[in-house]
Design a protein around this motif. Structure first.
Motif, short mmCIF file in Angstrom:
data_model
loop_
_atom_site.label_atom_id
_atom_site.label_comp_id
_atom_site.label_asym_id
_atom_site.label_seq_id
_atom_site.Cartn_x
_atom_site.Cartn_y
_atom_site.Cartn_z
N ALA A 1 0.84 -1.21 0.00
CA ALA A 1 0.00 0.00 0.00
C ALA A 1 0.87 1.25 0.00
N ASN A 2 1.93 1.25 0.80
CA ASN A 2 2.84 2.41 0.83
C ASN A 2 3.51 2.61 -0.53
N ALA A 3 3.99 1.50 -1.12
CA ALA A 3 4.67 1.60 -2.41
C ALA A 3 3.75 2.27 -3.44
N HIS B 1 1.01 4.20 -2.70
CA HIS B 1 0.72 5.56 -2.24
C HIS B 1 1.80 6.56 -2.62
N TYR B 2 3.04 6.16 -2.43
CA TYR B 2 4.15 7.12 -2.58
C TYR B 2 4.83 7.01 -3.94
N SER B 3 4.05 6.54 -4.95
CA SER B 3 4.58 6.45 -6.31
C SER B 3 3.79 7.34 -7.25
N VAL C 1 9.60 -3.14 -4.02
CA VAL C 1 10.43 -2.12 -4.68
C VAL C 1 9.53 -1.14 -5.42
N ASP C 2 9.73 0.16 -5.17
CA ASP C 2 8.93 1.13 -5.94
C ASP C 2 9.84 2.15 -6.61
N GLN C 3 9.24 2.90 -7.54
CA GLN C 3 9.96 3.96 -8.25
C GLN C 3 9.38 5.31 -7.83
N PHE D 1 3.08 6.81 14.31
CA PHE D 1 2.51 8.11 13.91
C PHE D 1 3.50 9.01 13.17
N TYR D 2 4.73 8.52 12.92
CA TYR D 2 5.68 9.39 12.22
C TYR D 2 5.38 9.39 10.73
N ARG D 3 5.28 10.59 10.16
CA ARG D 3 5.09 10.73 8.72
C ARG D 3 6.10 11.74 8.23
N VAL D 4 6.73 11.44 7.09
CA VAL D 4 7.70 12.38 6.54
C VAL D 4 6.90 13.56 5.99
N ASP D 5 7.15 14.74 6.53
CA ASP D 5 6.51 15.97 6.05
C ASP D 5 5.11 15.72 5.47
N ARG E 1 3.82 16.89 2.02
CA ARG E 1 4.23 16.45 0.69
C ARG E 1 3.29 15.40 0.11
N HIS E 2 2.46 14.83 0.95
CA HIS E 2 1.50 13.86 0.42
C HIS E 2 0.20 13.94 1.20
N ARG E 3 -0.30 15.16 1.33
CA ARG E 3 -1.52 15.38 2.12
C ARG E 3 -2.69 14.52 1.63
N GLY F 1 -3.63 10.83 2.95
CA GLY F 1 -4.33 10.61 4.23
C GLY F 1 -3.86 9.42 5.02
N GLY F 2 -2.55 9.21 5.13
CA GLY F 2 -2.02 8.07 5.90
C GLY F 2 -2.18 8.30 7.40
N THR F 3 -1.79 7.27 8.16
CA THR F 3 -1.94 7.35 9.61
C THR F 3 -0.58 7.41 10.32
N GLY F 4 0.47 7.01 9.61
CA GLY F 4 1.78 6.94 10.26
C GLY F 4 1.93 5.69 11.11
N LEU F 5 1.00 4.72 10.95
CA LEU F 5 1.08 3.49 11.77
C LEU F 5 1.53 2.27 10.97
N GLY F 6 1.40 2.35 9.63
CA GLY F 6 1.67 1.18 8.79
C GLY F 6 3.03 0.55 9.04
N LEU F 7 4.07 1.36 9.02
CA LEU F 7 5.41 0.79 9.15
C LEU F 7 5.70 0.31 10.58
N SER F 8 5.03 0.91 11.58
CA SER F 8 5.28 0.36 12.93
C SER F 8 4.62 -1.00 13.06
P1 ADP Z 1 1.60 6.35 6.50
O1 ADP Z 1 0.23 5.98 6.95
O2 ADP Z 1 1.88 7.81 6.63
O3 ADP Z 1 1.95 5.81 5.15
P2 ADP Z 1 3.68 4.58 7.52
O4 ADP Z 1 4.05 4.24 8.92
O5 ADP Z 1 3.25 3.47 6.64
O6 ADP Z 1 2.56 5.70 7.62
O7 ADP Z 1 4.92 5.32 6.85
C1 ADP Z 1 5.56 6.37 7.55
C2 ADP Z 1 6.10 7.39 6.55
O8 ADP Z 1 7.18 6.82 5.80
C3 ADP Z 1 5.08 7.83 5.51
O9 ADP Z 1 4.31 8.92 5.99
C4 ADP Z 1 5.96 8.23 4.34
O10 ADP Z 1 6.40 9.56 4.49
C5 ADP Z 1 7.17 7.31 4.46
N1 ADP Z 1 7.07 6.15 3.54
C6 ADP Z 1 6.65 4.90 3.83
N2 ADP Z 1 6.73 4.08 2.76
C7 ADP Z 1 7.22 4.84 1.75
C8 ADP Z 1 7.54 4.57 0.38
N3 ADP Z 1 7.38 3.35 -0.18
N4 ADP Z 1 8.05 5.61 -0.35
C9 ADP Z 1 8.23 6.85 0.19
N5 ADP Z 1 7.95 7.15 1.48
C10 ADP Z 1 7.45 6.16 2.26
#
Ligand code: ADP
Length: 274
Positions: free
Chosen positions: A163-165, A167-169, A191-193, A209-213, A216-218, A221-228
């Protein structure tokens, strides 16, 4: 609190074995306190995050009441209410997943999990988002690999990475999911581009809950929980998760989980149907 802190002059009064025991108890209590602090922070953060969509839905409902004479506006507000309630449902779902994984305790009864099934479900979960952006999600690797773990958790972890790959592509790009066996472990790479992750943020993205800025991807609407969630799944399975990323070029997330070699062999020994 009488329970807190070690007794004084412990080392002078107890034998070496005893002092090790006391040390273990002290470490235990320190850990308990840390876990409690994390839990308190988490509850505070969740409450804060829940307020945003709930507040938006309330405002939109009021706007619908006021706009009852204007069907076009009612339709627009209703659509936004749907988006906000989806966001709320997604957040609640992730909080539930995360709370099940809190302690990073090793799984009690790991079971064989078929990776092909996991990647299929993970890719299907993102199919609508990928389709809307014309992103192709491809799966490559040896078929029939079996992981030792918990199917629900492994699926949630891989689905979050896919889902992240997506979202952020950028639209029209590709996402590749690969699976392979390395030294008794299974590596699942996504792997994403996409937009990539700035170097100085990469250490923090697995935090809750950490989201990179967020600006940049308002729209995502992520939660910042996926990667944890992914990190906790790796921990409960005795595996890990790593990331390589170049800003503006793309990212690779690799989840490593224990391989259930015996099960692969059993499967391959089954008689092949004529
Ligand atoms: P979110 O719900 O914001 O996606 P995650 O915990 O899944 O929360 O990810 C934390 C942050 O890491 C994201 O807000 C995003 O900035 C960055 N991120 C995660 N996966 C990717 C990816 N494949 N490419 C670029 N940035 C990513």
């Amino acid at each position: 609190n009488r329970q807190s802190g070690p007794p004084r002059n412990v080392s002078a009064r107890v034998a070496p074995l005893g002092s090790r025991l006391v040390l273990a108890l002290v470490e235990d209590r320190t850990r308990e306190r840390r876990v409690e602090a994390v839990r308190r922070d988490f509850v505070a953060n969740v409450s804060h995050e829940l307020k945003t969509p709930v507040g938006a839905i309330k405002l939109l409902a009021e706007a619908v009441q006021d706009a009852s004479e204007d069907p076009e506006a009612v339709h627009r507000f209703a659509n936004r209410m749907l988006t906000e309630s989806d966001r709320l449902a997604h957040l609640v779902q992730q909080v539930i997943e995360l709370s099940r994984l809190q302690g990073d305790e090793p799984l009690e009864s790991p079971e064989p999990v078929e990776l092909d099934e996991v990647t299929t479900v993970a890719v299907d979960t993102s199919a609508m988002d990928a389709g809307a952006k014309d992103i192709k999600v491809l799966v490559e690797g040896q078929p029939g690999i079996t992981v030792l773990g918990n199917e629900e958790q492994v699926t949630a972890a891989v689905a979050n990475l896919v889902a992240n790959a997506v979202h952020y592509s950028e639209p029209g790009s590709k996402v590749l999911v690969t699976t392979r066996i390395v030294d008794g472990y299974v590596e699942i790479s996504v792997v994403d581009q996409g937009i990539g992750i700035p170097k100085d943020e990469i250490d923090r993205i697995f935090e809750r809950f950490y989201r990179v800025d967020p600006a940049r991807h308002r729209s995502t609407g992520g939660t910042g929980l996926g990667l944890s969630i992914v990190k906790h799944v790796a921990a409960t399975h005795g595996g890990d998760v790593r990331v390589w990323s170049v800003e503006g070029q793309g990212s690779t997330f690799t989840l490593t989980l224990p391989h259930h070699a015996a099960y692969d062999e059993e499967l391959s020994m089954l008689p092949v149907a004529e």
